[in-house]
Design an enzyme around this catalytic site. Structure first.
Site, PDB file in Angstrom:
ATOM      1  N   GLY A   1       0.824  -1.206   0.000  1.00 48.06           N
ATOM      2  CA  GLY A   1       0.000   0.000   0.000  1.00 48.06           C
ATOM      3  C   GLY A   1       0.854   1.249   0.000  1.00 48.06           C
ATOM      4  O   GLY A   1       2.055   1.207  -0.263  1.00 48.06           O
TER       5      GLY A   1
ATOM      6  N   TYR B   1     -14.873   0.308 -15.028  1.00 49.06           N
ATOM      7  CA  TYR B   1     -14.207   1.315 -14.186  1.00 49.06           C
ATOM      8  C   TYR B   1     -12.775   1.504 -14.672  1.00 49.06           C
ATOM      9  O   TYR B   1     -12.049   0.536 -14.885  1.00 49.06           O
ATOM     10  CB  TYR B   1     -14.225   0.831 -12.735  1.00 49.06           C
ATOM     11  CG  TYR B   1     -13.852   1.873 -11.700  1.00 49.06           C
ATOM     12  CD1 TYR B   1     -14.839   2.511 -10.944  1.00 49.06           C
ATOM     13  CD2 TYR B   1     -12.524   2.200 -11.442  1.00 49.06           C
ATOM     14  CE1 TYR B   1     -14.502   3.434  -9.966  1.00 49.06           C
ATOM     15  CE2 TYR B   1     -12.182   3.130 -10.474  1.00 49.06           C
ATOM     16  CZ  TYR B   1     -13.172   3.748  -9.734  1.00 49.06           C
ATOM     17  OH  TYR B   1     -12.833   4.661  -8.768  1.00 49.06           O
TER      18      TYR B   1
ATOM     19  N   ASP C   1      -5.615  -3.365  -5.456  1.00 50.72           N
ATOM     20  CA  ASP C   1      -6.078  -3.825  -4.131  1.00 50.72           C
ATOM     21  C   ASP C   1      -7.608  -3.882  -4.084  1.00 50.72           C
ATOM     22  O   ASP C   1      -8.190  -4.802  -3.492  1.00 50.72           O
ATOM     23  CB  ASP C   1      -5.503  -2.952  -3.009  1.00 50.72           C
ATOM     24  CG  ASP C   1      -5.694  -1.450  -3.250  1.00 50.72           C
ATOM     25  OD1 ASP C   1      -6.114  -1.037  -4.362  1.00 50.72           O
ATOM     26  OD2 ASP C   1      -5.420  -0.668  -2.310  1.00 50.72           O
TER      27      ASP C   1
ATOM     28  N   ASP D   1     -13.429  -1.630   1.696  1.00 50.58           N
ATOM     29  CA  ASP D   1     -12.096  -1.699   2.283  1.00 50.58           C
ATOM     30  C   ASP D   1     -11.882  -0.401   3.054  1.00 50.58           C
ATOM     31  O   ASP D   1     -11.655   0.657   2.472  1.00 50.58           O
ATOM     32  CB  ASP D   1     -11.036  -1.882   1.183  1.00 50.58           C
ATOM     33  CG  ASP D   1      -9.639  -2.094   1.763  1.00 50.58           C
ATOM     34  OD1 ASP D   1      -9.469  -1.983   3.000  1.00 50.58           O
ATOM     35  OD2 ASP D   1      -8.718  -2.380   0.976  1.00 50.58           O
TER      36      ASP D   1
END
Lengths: 210, 210
Positions: A7, A68, A74, A89
């Site tokens: 991340g 999209y 992720d 998330d």
């Protein structure tokens, strides 16, 4: 073998059912001695990863049906094992994605709870208060600390309620467990992203099963 | 004679129907040559104001009926001329207050639109996008820039709709005009806080009317 979700600030590892995290800077001193299958949304780590032994990018092995544009890998991984329902998330950002019949219908992004708390603090020292997760959402606040907690949490719950209605909800991320308490048809799954990575890995033919 | 609303970053002036703003640091080089009636929420300016010639704090002259603890005097002033309805000051923070029969029933605080945009930018460079005020709120976003704009604006509109229902809405502040377009029973009044200050001033006996 590791699975690894890279991340912007932290890197989460998954091995034999166990999940743990290290910072991105710690990660850049890490030398895996066995295969490490990763997904990565952090542009700054890309050059470092490119030449790294044992490190394999799983992103090309996801086959995900969406129109999209530029969906983070992720988010794709979190949605990858969900056929029907809402995938949330709740980390530094709260991503909300809608799956229907295995198709991704779109989604949106809210600032996460700690980002929201920092946004208040940046506006004025008077708003630099710790968000109270137990704030009553059915009574009008009567002091500033409550006015901030109410203003931080209630809009998130209203948005999610409006999106989710009676659909199944799959939550992950640091604030996922907290948010799950507001929704009946909800499951908190710490390993949701890793389940998606496992599915991609097993579809990829990179490892032999069994 | 000036009316003067001292905030955390800017100072707004009102004189003979005209409104203008200067920064707080500019304000501290300002020497009024005529009476300046002010309200102030900025603790850092207090010592400087204390000894200043011509400067009169209007805060003690507000008589406001609420059990809310520590309500900013700017919020009090915005509510001060509203008997029934919702008062929204959409500046760096969005304060929302409920008035009924001249009584303040409570309120809450949301991060303002620009604070929200900065919160996204701080989370990840990918979320550093300009919020699009014309984003469709009835269609699921299909790209990240839209996912952020939707996630920034829709929660605010949902919260305000839920609070306001069919009540009258009085909006002020930098984003007040933008938000007013979402509500039928709404009035945008740039001078709402100054109207409250005028009312307090005329009740105070500090100036002779006529």
């Amino acid at each position: 073998m590791y699975l690894c979700d890279i991340g912007n600030s932290n890197v989460h590892f998954f091995k034999e059912g166990r999940i743990w995290a290290i910072s991105v800077s710690e990660f850049q001193h890490f030398s895996p001695q066995e295969p490490l299958y990763f997904i990565n949304v952090n542009a700054s780590v890309k050059p470092w990863l490119a030449g790294k032994k044992h490190c394999v990018d799983l992103e090309p092995y996801f086959e995900f049906d969406t129109i999209y544009q530029g969906m983070g890998i992720d988010r794709v991984a979190a949605c990858y094992t969900v056929k029907d329902g809402i995938v949330i998330d709740a980390g530094s950002a709260i991503t909300v994605d809608i799956m229907s019949g295995g198709l991704h219908l779109g989604g949106y992004i809210l600032p996460g709870l700690s980002a929201t708390q920092e946004a208040y603090a940046a506006i004025s020292p008077r708003l630099n208060v710790r968000i109270n997760p137990n704030i009553a959402l059915d009574a009008l606040p009567q002091k500033t600390a409550d006015a901030v907690s109410y203003g931080a949490i209630k809009p998130i719950i209203m948005m999610l309620s409006d999106t989710c209605k009676d659909k199944n909800i799959y939550l992950t991320g640091g604030d996922g467990k907290f948010l799950s308490r507001f929704f009946k048809h909800s499951v908190f799954d710490k390993a949701l992203i890793f389940r998606g990575m496992q599915k991609a890995l097993s579809q990829s033919g990179l490892v032999k099963e069994g």
